[in-house]
Design a protein around this motif. Structure first.
Motif, PDB file in Angstrom:
ATOM      1  N   GLN A  88      -5.429  -3.616  -5.274  1.00 55.13           N
ATOM      2  CA  GLN A  88      -6.492  -3.413  -4.286  1.00 55.13           C
ATOM      3  C   GLN A  88      -6.938  -1.960  -4.407  1.00 55.13           C
ATOM      4  O   GLN A  88      -6.107  -1.057  -4.473  1.00 55.13           O
ATOM      5  N   GLU A 106       0.841  -1.200   0.000  1.00 52.35           N
ATOM      6  CA  GLU A 106       0.000   0.000   0.000  1.00 52.35           C
ATOM      7  C   GLU A 106       0.873   1.246   0.000  1.00 52.35           C
ATOM      8  O   GLU A 106       1.659   1.467   0.918  1.00 52.35           O
ATOM      9  N   THR A 123     -11.023   3.749  -2.499  1.00 54.04           N
ATOM     10  CA  THR A 123     -11.765   4.996  -2.712  1.00 54.04           C
ATOM     11  C   THR A 123     -12.865   4.883  -3.775  1.00 54.04           C
ATOM     12  O   THR A 123     -13.997   5.312  -3.555  1.00 54.04           O
ATOM     13  N   GLY A 154      -4.009   4.627  -4.822  1.00 47.61           N
ATOM     14  CA  GLY A 154      -3.927   5.497  -5.992  1.00 47.61           C
ATOM     15  C   GLY A 154      -4.213   4.787  -7.295  1.00 47.61           C
ATOM     16  O   GLY A 154      -4.077   5.378  -8.359  1.00 47.61           O
TER      17      GLY A 154
HETATM   18  C1  LIG Z   1     -12.843   5.225   3.691  1.00 49.31           C
HETATM   19  C2  LIG Z   1     -11.691   4.252   3.810  1.00 49.31           C
HETATM   20  C3  LIG Z   1     -11.619   3.397   4.898  1.00 49.31           C
HETATM   21  C4  LIG Z   1     -10.564   2.474   4.988  1.00 49.31           C
HETATM   22  N1  LIG Z   1     -10.530   1.589   6.031  1.00 49.31           N
HETATM   23  C5  LIG Z   1      -9.569   0.636   6.100  1.00 49.31           C
HETATM   24  C6  LIG Z   1      -9.583  -0.346   7.128  1.00 49.31           C
HETATM   25  O1  LIG Z   1     -10.486  -0.401   7.960  1.00 49.31           O
HETATM   26  N2  LIG Z   1      -8.564  -1.244   7.152  1.00 49.31           N
HETATM   27  C7  LIG Z   1      -7.554  -1.241   6.218  1.00 49.31           C
HETATM   28  O2  LIG Z   1      -6.650  -2.081   6.289  1.00 49.31           O
HETATM   29  N3  LIG Z   1      -7.547  -0.339   5.202  1.00 49.31           N
HETATM   30  C8  LIG Z   1      -8.530   0.578   5.120  1.00 49.31           C
HETATM   31  N4  LIG Z   1      -8.559   1.455   4.048  1.00 49.31           N
HETATM   32  C9  LIG Z   1      -7.584   1.288   2.935  1.00 49.31           C
HETATM   33  C10 LIG Z   1      -8.223   0.467   1.787  1.00 49.31           C
HETATM   34  O3  LIG Z   1      -8.503  -0.847   2.179  1.00 49.31           O
HETATM   35  C11 LIG Z   1      -7.336   0.416   0.525  1.00 49.31           C
HETATM   36  O4  LIG Z   1      -6.138  -0.275   0.736  1.00 49.31           O
HETATM   37  C12 LIG Z   1      -6.992   1.787   0.012  1.00 49.31           C
HETATM   38  O5  LIG Z   1      -8.137   2.580   0.030  1.00 49.31           O
HETATM   39  C13 LIG Z   1      -6.428   1.706  -1.402  1.00 49.31           C
HETATM   40  O6  LIG Z   1      -6.165   2.982  -1.905  1.00 49.31           O
HETATM   41  P1  LIG Z   1      -7.230   3.814  -2.818  1.00 49.31           P
HETATM   42  O7  LIG Z   1      -8.241   4.323  -1.864  1.00 49.31           O
HETATM   43  O8  LIG Z   1      -6.389   4.865  -3.430  1.00 49.31           O
HETATM   44  O9  LIG Z   1      -7.811   2.863  -3.816  1.00 49.31           O
HETATM   45  C14 LIG Z   1      -9.584   2.407   3.961  1.00 49.31           C
HETATM   46  C15 LIG Z   1      -9.681   3.289   2.869  1.00 49.31           C
HETATM   47  C16 LIG Z   1     -10.723   4.194   2.774  1.00 49.31           C
HETATM   48  C17 LIG Z   1     -10.819   5.092   1.569  1.00 49.31           C
END
Ligand SMILES: Cc1cc2nc3c(=O)[nH]c(=O)nc-3n(C[C@H](O)[C@H](O)[C@H](O)COP(=O)(O)O)c2cc1C
Length: 367
Positions: free
Chosen positions: A231, A164, A234, A212
């Motif tokens: 993965q 990530e 958003t 991203g």
């Molecule tokens: C609103 C929100 C809540 C998230 N909550 C968690 C979570 O509870 N546990 C976790 O490991 N990652 C969490 N994430 C990260 C996501 O699982 C994911 O890896 C990440 O959003 C990927 O990036 P992107 O948003 O650019 O696609 C969260 C992301 C967002 C946007």
């Protein structure tokens, strides 16, 4: 048909036809409704286990039991919704981590994704089960520590590793000053480093890119780099099936560059969030009253925490922005409408196919 152009994501004996995992999103953002919809479209849907008890009970004696039951309920709901691949996200930082892992194992989910800390003990809680174990890392160093420790302690390795990068939404495994860039270059470097670490370890583990990744072009970019899938979080928030309120989704659609900021969370990590009235209250150093009923996160120092992150995330669901933290990835600014999960996945596949066909054409023109 067009899916056939893309290689499926293979994790042990799991086959994910569309190589996209929908990331776990707490609190109650990625519940069964979203995970089931993604799995029905050929991706992998992830239920977030964090905060399922939030706002439902106040008695700390029942916390563990209630959280287990709530997770069990979500898993069973998802199973009714889909025959596809789905799993659970369980953050290492949770104080009831072991109990949630054991519940997920009992309910026979396909996989457990674990980050927000190093899941060094995860295999201990899953022994004897075939659940796939997927770890989230933000550096090759963390990947290396997990590989070495699991091998030494349990004679096993993760079934997949998610890398990530700094553009992701939610809590981030980087220092605040590493979070300024708005390109996936850093993630590309990290993915390359982790692939090398896995190779140096003489292991054959799929590496998955997160943070991203926005469209089919990004998907192809990471597949070409050697990742086996992506993965995404958003983009799945702005879907019809995501169970948050319309106000929450509208905030995503309206977000502009200067609405996306980094804040320090009581979890002890920085997080990328959208500006809300709550953020203004924090900036004014307003004391936000809260009662900690469960001490849900190991790393939260209740005495010095300026607010309760679980409560603030729960308030976001209904769009109470005076009291809420709204996590979002850097790419939230590119979202301009709410679509169904099927439309979103179809568009990513089509973009990926277009990108691949374009590359093939260029290659054949050169020859
Ligand atoms: C609103 C929100 C809540 C998230 N909550 C968690 C979570 O509870 N546990 C976790 O490991 N990652 C969490 N994430 C990260 C996501 O699982 C994911 O890896 C990440 O959003 C990927 O990036 P992107 O948003 O650019 O696609 C969260 C992301 C967002 C946007």
């Amino acid at each position: 048909m067009i899916t056939k152009l893309l290689p499926p994501l293979i994790i042990g004996d799991l086959k994910i036809n569309v190589p996209i995992i929908q990331g776990g999103m707490g609190v109650k953002i990625s519940t069964a409704a979203l995970a089931g919809a993604v799995a029905n479209c050929g991706g992998a849907g992830t239920i977030a286990s964090v905060g399922l008890a939030q706002g439902r009970i106040t008695d700390s004696n029942n916390y563990i039991e209630y959280s287990n039951k709530a997770l069990q309920k979500e898993i069973r709901k998802a199973r009714k919704l889909t025959k596809g691949v789905f799993g659970v996200n369980i953050m290492v930082a949770l104080s009831n981590y072991e109990e949630l892992v054991r519940t997920a194992v009992k309910e026979k989910v396909d996989y457990i994704i674990s980050g927000a800390g190093l899941p060094l003990n995860l295999p201990k809680y899953t022994q004897g089960s075939s659940v796939k174990l997927i770890t989230i890392v933000s550096s090759a160093r963390s990947a290396s520590i997990i590989l070495k420790t699991w091998k030494r302690r349990y004679n096993r390795l993760p079934d997949a590793i998610i890398v990530e990068g700094p553009m992701a939404g939610g809590h981030l495994g980087f220092k605040a000053d590493q979070l300024n860039s708005n390109t996936t270059d850093n993630l590309m470097t990290l993915v390359t480093d982790v692939i090398k670490t896995v190779k140096d370890f003489k292991a054959d583990i799929p590496v998955i890119a997160a943070g991203g990744v926005y469209d089919g072009k990004d998907l192809i970019k990471f597949l070409e780099l050697g990742a086996k899938g992506v993965q995404m979080g958003t983009r799945f928030v702005a879907t019809e099936e995501c169970p948050v309120s319309k106000r929450f989704k509208d905030l995503y659609v309206a977000a502009q560059e200067d609405d996306v900021i980094i804040t320090q969370s009581p979890v002890g990590m920085p997080g990328r969030v959208l500006k809300t009235e709550f953020i203004n209250r924090l900036k004014r150093s307003e004391k936000i009253p809260f009662k900690c009923n469960f001490h849900c996160l190991h790393s939260c120092d209740v005495k010095s925490a300026p607010y309760c992150i679980a409560q603030a995330m729960c308030s976001a669901l209904k769009g109470d922005f005076d009291n809420s933290i709204v996590f979002a990835g850097s790419n939230v600014t590119r979202i301009n409408k709410i679509v169904s999960v099927a439309e979103l996945i179809k568009s990513i596949i089509e973009e990926a196919a277009e990108c691949l066909i374009g590359k093939l054409k260029t290659k054949s023109e050169k020859n």
